[in-house]
Design a protein around this motif. Structure first.
Motif, PDB file in Angstrom:
ATOM      1  N   GLU A 197      -5.072  -1.614   9.650  1.00  9.99           N
ATOM      2  CA  GLU A 197      -6.118  -1.925   8.671  1.00  9.99           C
ATOM      3  C   GLU A 197      -6.551  -0.728   7.831  1.00  9.99           C
ATOM      4  OE1 GLU A 197     -10.655  -3.801   8.589  1.00  9.99           O
ATOM      5  OE2 GLU A 197      -9.407  -4.049  10.374  1.00  9.99           O
ATOM      6  N   ASN A 198      -6.754   0.411   8.475  1.00  9.59           N
ATOM      7  CA  ASN A 198      -7.203   1.609   7.750  1.00  9.59           C
ATOM      8  C   ASN A 198      -6.115   2.687   7.731  1.00  9.59           C
ATOM      9  OD1 ASN A 198      -7.535   1.924  10.540  1.00  9.59           O
ATOM     10  ND2 ASN A 198      -9.102   3.507  10.289  1.00  9.59           N
ATOM     11  N   VAL A 205      -7.662   3.001  15.889  1.00  7.56           N
ATOM     12  CA  VAL A 205      -8.016   2.897  14.469  1.00  7.56           C
ATOM     13  C   VAL A 205      -9.025   3.951  14.022  1.00  7.56           C
ATOM     14  CG1 VAL A 205      -7.426   0.455  14.235  1.00  7.56           C
ATOM     15  CG2 VAL A 205      -9.722   1.093  14.988  1.00  7.56           C
ATOM     16  N   ASP A 206      -9.697   4.597  14.991  1.00 10.59           N
ATOM     17  CA  ASP A 206     -10.612   5.675  14.633  1.00 10.59           C
ATOM     18  C   ASP A 206      -9.797   6.917  14.282  1.00 10.59           C
ATOM     19  OD1 ASP A 206     -12.144   8.282  15.745  1.00 10.59           O
ATOM     20  OD2 ASP A 206     -13.592   6.845  14.929  1.00 10.59           O
ATOM     21  N   LYS A 207      -9.985   7.434  13.074  1.00  9.46           N
ATOM     22  CA  LYS A 207      -9.133   8.522  12.588  1.00  9.46           C
ATOM     23  C   LYS A 207      -9.218   9.774  13.468  1.00  9.46           C
ATOM     24  CE  LYS A 207     -12.575  10.140   9.198  1.00  9.46           C
ATOM     25  NZ  LYS A 207     -12.869  10.282   7.752  1.00  9.46           N
ATOM     26  N   ASN A 261       0.818  -1.217   0.000  1.00  7.08           N
ATOM     27  CA  ASN A 261       0.000   0.000   0.000  1.00  7.08           C
ATOM     28  C   ASN A 261       0.853   1.269   0.000  1.00  7.08           C
ATOM     29  OD1 ASN A 261       1.006  -0.132   2.590  1.00  7.08           O
ATOM     30  ND2 ASN A 261      -0.965   0.045   3.632  1.00  7.08           N
ATOM     31  N   GLU A 298      -6.632   5.690   5.332  1.00  6.45           N
ATOM     32  CA  GLU A 298      -7.631   6.637   5.830  1.00  6.45           C
ATOM     33  C   GLU A 298      -7.035   7.518   6.938  1.00  6.45           C
ATOM     34  OE1 GLU A 298     -12.129   6.445   7.759  1.00  6.45           O
ATOM     35  OE2 GLU A 298     -10.687   4.868   8.244  1.00  6.45           O
TER      36      GLU A 298
END
Length: 247
Positions: free
Chosen positions: A226-227, A186-188, A19, A230
């Motif tokens: 995972e994100n 993981v929450d932006k 990525n 983002e």
């Protein structure tokens, strides 16, 4: 060192996630796996090329020679074998860099090696001794208030303090173990709040709710989160809205 209005965002890359082309536009430095926990000539070359194209500062990411466990477990290995492995990783990486006429900006040890030298004085002294010849014009990324920080400064090694954008902290500034469900952020928006607290107030809120002093010159978002795309895109955008420059 970075001024207070300049923020460095780094990612661990070249680790098989593929990525990097999506991460690079939103980060300012990267740590490329060089064969210990992951990596070979092909992956190193591909990642160096992408970093150069995106004007991202390049770092080496050496680790325990343990691809089976992705370098995330403390390895029982002789000093001589570990020394040879780190030297082989660094020599391979510098060889590939020279082919691209690229400069080594920093070294950041990976995983279990990074965590071990933060607390183990014998291993920190050993690591500093092995890595010092490669650090003449480059930085070593270290966690604040760690054993490797003190050892590096004693050896006149230039350091940059690294904090983790996507990881929770314990009260002693160690990272919450990945075995715990609350290890990762993981929450932006939570990541942004975490980072801004460290930038603006030089403090990090731990999982027990305490605010502990911390120094941070560079913030890591793990490329295998995972994100991750983002997260880096969001914090890149929002940090600049706060008046800071990503560089």
């Amino acid at each position: 060192m970075y001024s207070k209005m300049i923020v460095d965002i780094n990612c661990d890359v070249g680790e098989g996630i593929e990525n990097e082309h999506l991460l690079m536009p939103y980060i300012s430095s990267c740590n490329i796996a060089c064969g210990g926990h992951f990596g070979n000539v092909k992956s190193i070359d591909k990642t160096i090329k992408l970093a150069k194209e995106n004007k991202v500062k390049i770092g080496a990411h050496p680790s325990f020679p343990d691809k089976e466990n992705f370098g995330r477990l403390l390895m029982q290995i002789s000093d001589e074998d570990l020394k040879k492995s780190i030297q082989n990783q660094m020599n391979l990486f510098l060889e590939r860099l020279s082919l691209f006429d690229a400069k080594l900006h920093h070294i950041k040890p990976h995983g279990a090696l990074y965590n071990a030298i933060a607390v183990n004085e014998k291993l920190a002294i050993f690591f500093a001794d092995v890595i010092k010849p490669y650090l003449k014009e480059t930085y070593l990324y270290v966690p604040y208030n760690s054993v490797i920080e003190r050892v590096a400064l004693k050896n006149n090694i230039k350091i940059m303090y690294e904090a983790f954008a996507d990881r929770n902290y314990n009260n002693d500034l160690s990272l919450v173990s990945r075995k715990q469900k609350n290890a990762l952020l993981v929450d932006k928006r939570a990541v942004l709040s975490h980072v801004l607290q460290m930038i603006k107030h030089q403090k990090v809120k731990t999982i027990s709710g305490l605010e502990i002093p911390i120094k941070s010159d560079t913030f890591c978002v793990h490329g295998d989160t995972e994100n991750a795309i983002e997260i880096v895109k969001f914090i890149h955008q929002e940090i600049q809205k706060e008046g800071f420059k990503i560089d």
